[in-house]
Enzyme design. Structure first.
Site, PDB file in Angstrom:
ATOM      1  N   VAL A  64       0.823  -1.172  -0.039  1.00 23.86           N
ATOM      2  CA  VAL A  64       0.045  -0.101  -0.110  1.00 23.86           C
ATOM      3  C   VAL A  64       0.937   1.208   0.155  1.00 23.86           C
ATOM      4  O   VAL A  64       0.388   2.262  -0.273  1.00 23.86           O
ATOM      5  CB  VAL A  64      -0.852   0.053   1.209  1.00 23.86           C
ATOM      6  N   LYS A 129      -7.855   1.505  19.346  1.00 21.91           N
ATOM      7  CA  LYS A 129      -6.634   2.226  19.802  1.00 21.91           C
ATOM      8  C   LYS A 129      -6.675   3.556  19.185  1.00 21.91           C
ATOM      9  O   LYS A 129      -5.668   4.346  19.689  1.00 21.91           O
ATOM     10  CB  LYS A 129      -5.423   1.311  19.513  1.00 21.91           C
ATOM     11  N   TYR A 137       0.659   3.478  17.167  1.00 20.90           N
ATOM     12  CA  TYR A 137      -0.263   2.734  16.217  1.00 20.90           C
ATOM     13  C   TYR A 137      -1.519   3.290  16.381  1.00 20.90           C
ATOM     14  O   TYR A 137      -1.914   3.389  15.147  1.00 20.90           O
ATOM     15  CB  TYR A 137      -0.276   1.133  16.739  1.00 20.90           C
ATOM     16  N   ARG A 254       3.097  -2.006  29.143  1.00 21.72           N
ATOM     17  CA  ARG A 254       4.121  -1.960  27.964  1.00 21.72           C
ATOM     18  C   ARG A 254       4.106  -0.657  27.647  1.00 21.72           C
ATOM     19  O   ARG A 254       3.230  -0.105  27.562  1.00 21.72           O
ATOM     20  CB  ARG A 254       3.967  -3.187  26.890  1.00 21.72           C
TER      21      ARG A 254
END
Length: 330
Positions: A64, A129, A137, A254
């Site tokens: 992409v 998210k 992300y 994390r």
């Protein structure tokens, strides 16, 4: 479900991933004239070609990030489902430029290619998210979502419409906590690591996610973000599912990890609509005053959300029971 797909051509980016493989099975039942799987992974494409010997199936190697390749692949295509992305939170944190190239520049390339080829509908996949993101992300997917919503401006007189489907963690997908815990139990680990014992997540079966995406392609008017009503799960409940007496060790969050996820935030609830089984975040800019986002394809009437409403994985009224989780274990 009304079959608008008969004798049409669909292209799925990231078509060899967890979503793409299930979507392919789904598409084979819808009488498409042609199904194009677009991805970078030649080995996975080769394996799918061996599995499905279907004259309506095509495989395109491509990325992409490559606009020219996309523009060529989109010729004579009616529908695009954009599932390609760099999805792993830690990987995006440590490789931010790569995440931006795929998730943001890739989204721009999809939009430009779709408009130039007069694609009818483009549905982009998103993630919980992306709502109030704290990791890279999520930030790249928020940016991608906004690009796809705004693309309805860019398309102008062209017939192409763009929308987004956003949902939570997918059971059994690559890198999911289900798969991680299964491998640890198989390896006879003495404990399972839990980042935080309070952690919750939205949870959806891959088949339900695919079904929701294709229903949204039918109902989309352009500029919406569709969000399913799905259950939540406590991560500690998933850990205990595999071995009740195994030790659980809290290791801390994390990088870029949230305690709870959000699908509709207080900041977006004022321009969101609730239906029986899903929510719609409406575009803040009115692209077309003829569009009525309060009526769906089945003539169901949506309702405005109350002020300060938030749909997150902690306050979700529906949690998976132990019995329901056990059904999903394998």
């Amino acid at each position: 479900m009304k079959n608008i797909f008969k004798n049409k051509t669909i292209l799925i980016t990231g078509g060899t991933g967890s979503f793409g493989k299930v979507a392919l099975e789904y598409c084979l039942k819808l009488n498409f004239k042609k199904i194009i799987i677009f991805s970078r992974d030649e080995l996975k494409q080769f394996n799918l070609q061996k599995k499905y010997k279907n004259k309506n199936l095509r495989f395109f190697i491509g990325d992409v990030r490559d606009f020219e390749r996309l523009k060529y692949a989109f010729r004579d295509v009616n529908y695009v489902v954009h599932a390609a992305a760099l999805k792993q939170v830690p990987a995006a944190e440590y490789n931010p430029i790569e995440a931006i190239k795929t998730n943001i520049i890739g989204a721009e390339n999809i939009i430009r290619s779709a408009i130039e080829n007069k694609i009818e509908k483009v549905m982009a996949l998103s993630t919980d998210k992306a709502e109030n993101p704290i990791n890279l992300y999520g930030a790249t997917k928020l940016c991608s979502d906004k690009l796809f919503v705004a693309a309805n401006y860019y398309s102008g007189g062209i017939k192409t419409t763009f929308s987004v489907t956003r949902y939570g963690n997918v059971i059994g997908s690559r890198g999911s906590v289900f798969e991680t815990f299964k491998e640890m139990i198989k390896s006879k680990k003495s404990f399972l690591p839990i980042t935080d014992f309070r952690m919750t997540r939205f949870w959806i079966k891959i088949n339900d996610g695919v079904d929701f995406v294709f229903k949204n392609i039918i109902r989309m008017k352009g500029g919406e973000i569709f969000i399913p009503k799905i259950p939540s799960v406590k991560i500690v409940d998933i850990a205990r599912l595999f071995q009740k007496d195994i030790k659980l060790k809290e290791i801390g969050l994390r990088p870029g990890e949230k305690l709870h996820e959000v699908l509709v935030s207080k900041d977006t609830s004022h321009h969101s609509v609730e239906f029986k089984n899903y929510f719609v975040i409406m575009p803040e800019f009115n692209f077309d005053k003829k569009k009525n986002f309060f009526i769906d394809e089945n003539k169901e009437k949506g309702k405005k959300l109350p002020e300060d409403f938030e749909y997150n994985s902690l306050n979700n009224p529906k949690y998976l029971s132990e019995k329901e989780l056990r059904k999903l274990k394998y």
